[in-house]
Motif scaffolding. Structure first.
Motif, PDB file in Angstrom:
ATOM      1  N   SER A   1     -31.435 -39.695 -23.246  1.00 18.24           N
ATOM      2  CA  SER A   1     -31.075 -38.289 -23.347  1.00 18.24           C
ATOM      3  C   SER A   1     -30.963 -37.858 -24.790  1.00 18.24           C
ATOM      4  O   SER A   1     -31.384 -36.756 -25.172  1.00 18.24           O
ATOM      5  CB  SER A   1     -29.755 -38.049 -22.604  1.00 18.24           C
ATOM      6  N   GLY A   2     -30.405 -38.729 -25.632  1.00 15.55           N
ATOM      7  CA  GLY A   2     -30.277 -38.406 -27.048  1.00 15.55           C
ATOM      8  C   GLY A   2     -31.619 -38.305 -27.733  1.00 15.55           C
ATOM      9  O   GLY A   2     -31.793 -37.490 -28.656  1.00 15.55           O
ATOM     10  N   ARG A   3     -32.602 -39.065 -27.292  1.00 14.74           N
ATOM     11  CA  ARG A   3     -33.926 -39.014 -27.914  1.00 14.74           C
ATOM     12  C   ARG A   3     -34.748 -37.836 -27.430  1.00 14.74           C
ATOM     13  O   ARG A   3     -35.440 -37.180 -28.181  1.00 14.74           O
ATOM     14  CB  ARG A   3     -34.703 -40.308 -27.607  1.00 14.74           C
ATOM     15  N   ARG A   4     -34.614 -37.552 -26.114  1.00 11.04           N
ATOM     16  CA  ARG A   4     -35.498 -36.553 -25.510  1.00 11.04           C
ATOM     17  C   ARG A   4     -34.874 -35.174 -25.414  1.00 11.04           C
ATOM     18  O   ARG A   4     -35.551 -34.180 -25.249  1.00 11.04           O
ATOM     19  CB  ARG A   4     -35.915 -37.002 -24.100  1.00 11.04           C
ATOM     20  N   GLY A   5     -33.512 -35.115 -25.441  1.00 14.18           N
ATOM     21  CA  GLY A   5     -32.813 -33.849 -25.257  1.00 14.18           C
ATOM     22  C   GLY A   5     -32.627 -33.537 -23.820  1.00 14.18           C
ATOM     23  O   GLY A   5     -33.125 -34.155 -22.943  1.00 14.18           O
TER      24      GLY A   5
ATOM     25  N   ALA B   1     -24.739 -26.892 -24.610  1.00 20.27           N
ATOM     26  CA  ALA B   1     -23.708 -27.931 -24.573  1.00 20.27           C
ATOM     27  C   ALA B   1     -24.114 -29.119 -25.433  1.00 20.27           C
ATOM     28  O   ALA B   1     -23.286 -29.702 -26.147  1.00 20.27           O
ATOM     29  CB  ALA B   1     -23.472 -28.375 -23.130  1.00 20.27           C
ATOM     30  N   ALA B   2     -25.405 -29.483 -25.398  1.00 20.55           N
ATOM     31  CA  ALA B   2     -25.882 -30.610 -26.202  1.00 20.55           C
ATOM     32  C   ALA B   2     -25.784 -30.305 -27.689  1.00 20.55           C
ATOM     33  O   ALA B   2     -25.483 -31.192 -28.497  1.00 20.55           O
ATOM     34  CB  ALA B   2     -27.321 -30.937 -25.816  1.00 20.55           C
ATOM     35  N   ALA B   3     -26.024 -29.054 -28.069  1.00 19.83           N
ATOM     36  CA  ALA B   3     -25.943 -28.679 -29.476  1.00 19.83           C
ATOM     37  C   ALA B   3     -24.513 -28.795 -29.997  1.00 19.83           C
ATOM     38  O   ALA B   3     -24.280 -29.129 -31.159  1.00 19.83           O
ATOM     39  CB  ALA B   3     -26.460 -27.254 -29.660  1.00 19.83           C
ATOM     40  N   VAL B   4     -23.540 -28.532 -29.127  1.00 15.66           N
ATOM     41  CA  VAL B   4     -22.132 -28.574 -29.538  1.00 15.66           C
ATOM     42  C   VAL B   4     -21.577 -29.992 -29.500  1.00 15.66           C
ATOM     43  O   VAL B   4     -20.933 -30.456 -30.451  1.00 15.66           O
ATOM     44  CB  VAL B   4     -21.291 -27.648 -28.634  1.00 15.66           C
ATOM     45  N   ALA B   5     -21.815 -30.702 -28.383  1.00 12.91           N
ATOM     46  CA  ALA B   5     -21.177 -32.007 -28.178  1.00 12.91           C
ATOM     47  C   ALA B   5     -22.107 -33.194 -28.351  1.00 12.91           C
ATOM     48  O   ALA B   5     -21.630 -34.334 -28.423  1.00 12.91           O
ATOM     49  CB  ALA B   5     -20.554 -32.052 -26.773  1.00 12.91           C
ATOM     50  N   GLY B   6     -23.397 -32.956 -28.398  1.00 14.64           N
ATOM     51  CA  GLY B   6     -24.353 -34.062 -28.462  1.00 14.64           C
ATOM     52  C   GLY B   6     -24.929 -34.327 -27.091  1.00 14.64           C
ATOM     53  O   GLY B   6     -24.188 -34.348 -26.094  1.00 14.64           O
ATOM     54  N   PRO B   7     -26.250 -34.530 -26.995  1.00 12.58           N
ATOM     55  CA  PRO B   7     -26.880 -34.690 -25.680  1.00 12.58           C
ATOM     56  C   PRO B   7     -26.387 -35.900 -24.904  1.00 12.58           C
ATOM     57  O   PRO B   7     -26.236 -35.841 -23.680  1.00 12.58           O
ATOM     58  CB  PRO B   7     -28.377 -34.794 -26.013  1.00 12.58           C
ATOM     59  N   TRP B   8     -26.103 -37.000 -25.598  1.00 13.23           N
ATOM     60  CA  TRP B   8     -25.677 -38.187 -24.862  1.00 13.23           C
ATOM     61  C   TRP B   8     -24.275 -38.011 -24.281  1.00 13.23           C
ATOM     62  O   TRP B   8     -23.981 -38.520 -23.188  1.00 13.23           O
ATOM     63  CB  TRP B   8     -25.742 -39.422 -25.753  1.00 13.23           C
ATOM     64  N   ARG B   9     -23.410 -37.271 -24.962  1.00 10.36           N
ATOM     65  CA  ARG B   9     -22.073 -37.015 -24.427  1.00 10.36           C
ATOM     66  C   ARG B   9     -22.148 -36.120 -23.195  1.00 10.36           C
ATOM     67  O   ARG B   9     -21.425 -36.342 -22.203  1.00 10.36           O
ATOM     68  CB  ARG B   9     -21.189 -36.353 -25.487  1.00 10.36           C
ATOM     69  N   VAL B  10     -23.000 -35.114 -23.248  1.00 10.75           N
ATOM     70  CA  VAL B  10     -23.162 -34.219 -22.101  1.00 10.75           C
ATOM     71  C   VAL B  10     -23.700 -34.998 -20.904  1.00 10.75           C
ATOM     72  O   VAL B  10     -23.228 -34.839 -19.771  1.00 10.75           O
ATOM     73  CB  VAL B  10     -24.092 -33.046 -22.461  1.00 10.75           C
ATOM     74  N   HIS B  11     -24.678 -35.850 -21.171  1.00 11.38           N
ATOM     75  CA  HIS B  11     -25.254 -36.632 -20.070  1.00 11.38           C
ATOM     76  C   HIS B  11     -24.235 -37.629 -19.511  1.00 11.38           C
ATOM     77  O   HIS B  11     -24.119 -37.800 -18.289  1.00 11.38           O
ATOM     78  CB  HIS B  11     -26.498 -37.373 -20.544  1.00 11.38           C
ATOM     79  N   LEU B  12     -23.489 -38.272 -20.402  1.00  8.19           N
ATOM     80  CA  LEU B  12     -22.452 -39.207 -19.954  1.00  8.19           C
ATOM     81  C   LEU B  12     -21.425 -38.500 -19.083  1.00  8.19           C
ATOM     82  O   LEU B  12     -20.990 -39.042 -18.051  1.00  8.19           O
ATOM     83  CB  LEU B  12     -21.769 -39.837 -21.162  1.00  8.19           C
TER      84      LEU B  12
END
Length: 222
Positions: A218-222, A73-84
């Motif tokens: 989340s964006g920095r660490r994944g 999911a992070a690869a598709v939408a970006g880790p920060w969006r998934v976490h948000l």
């Protein structure tokens, strides 16, 4: 973002990990709220019990995915969006629970002061109770965002940290949650209901700031 929210909501529902926080909140409300009791006191009790539940729900949502699914999911939408999306799903679940509880309390509570002598406008009281629940849900969201992944990854630190910080956020002087709940209890003694708009604004800022920090990490660490 809508698709991510739907995805997180489905994960939450299918995992059944929402059940323990729900049962906890039901137990708290059952202990402290009785039919015919002053409605403002009951609103305050129910809202206070929502803060740790909101933090719990956020923890459930941000830790719900298996690592492989989260990476996809992070690869598709970006880790920060998934976490948000996870944090927002936890917040929305807490808000829905708070709204349902507010409706129940409004239906069974006595719209009068603590001594049952002064009438309290039920509409204003219900709005004050709903806003106080929202304050507690927002502050609980801030706690859940700061005390779980990606900032705290170890369960040994995250679980007790979430619990301790949630109760500190509820009991510490200057906390918007404490101010809102205290306002309801104080209003019950005088028979007046004041909507805690100031506490709501402060709680929203706390939730937004905590979520931004967590999403950046989340964006920095994944």
């Amino acid at each position: 973002m809508t698709a991510l929210l739907r995805y997180q909501a489905v994960l939450l529902l299918r995992s059944h990990r929402w059940l323990p926080p729900l049962l906890f909140h039901v137990a708290v409300v059952a202990v402290g709220v009785r039919p015919g009791e002053p409605v403002l006191d009951s609103f305050g009790w129910a809202a206070a019990g929502l803060l740790p539940v909101a933090a719990w729900l956020v923890r459930v949502c941000v830790t719900n995915e298996p690592p492989s699914a989260r990476d996809c999911a992070a690869a598709v939408a970006g880790p920060w969006r998934v976490h948000l999306a996870g944090v927002l799903t936890g917040l929305l679940a807490a808000v829905l629970l708070g709204a349902a509880t507010t409706a129940v309390v409004a239906a069974i509570g006595d719209p009068r002061s603590a001594d049952h002598r002064v009438g309290v406008p039920l509409g204003t009281a219900a709005l004050a109770g709903l806003v106080t629940s929202l304050v507690c849900a927002l502050l609980g969201t801030a706690v859940g965002a700061l005390c779980n992944r990606p900032l705290l990854r170890s369960t040994a630190w995250a679980v007790p940290g979430t619990l301790l910080v949630a109760f500190a956020a509820l009991l510490t002087a200057g906390s918007p949650a404490r101010a809102a709940v205290t306002g309801l209890v104080t209003g019950s003694h005088s028979g007046t209901a004041q909507v805690p708009w100031g506490a709501l604004a402060l709680a929203a800022c706390c939730a937004a700031g905590a979520t931004a920090v967590a999403c950046a990490a989340s964006g920095r660490r994944g």
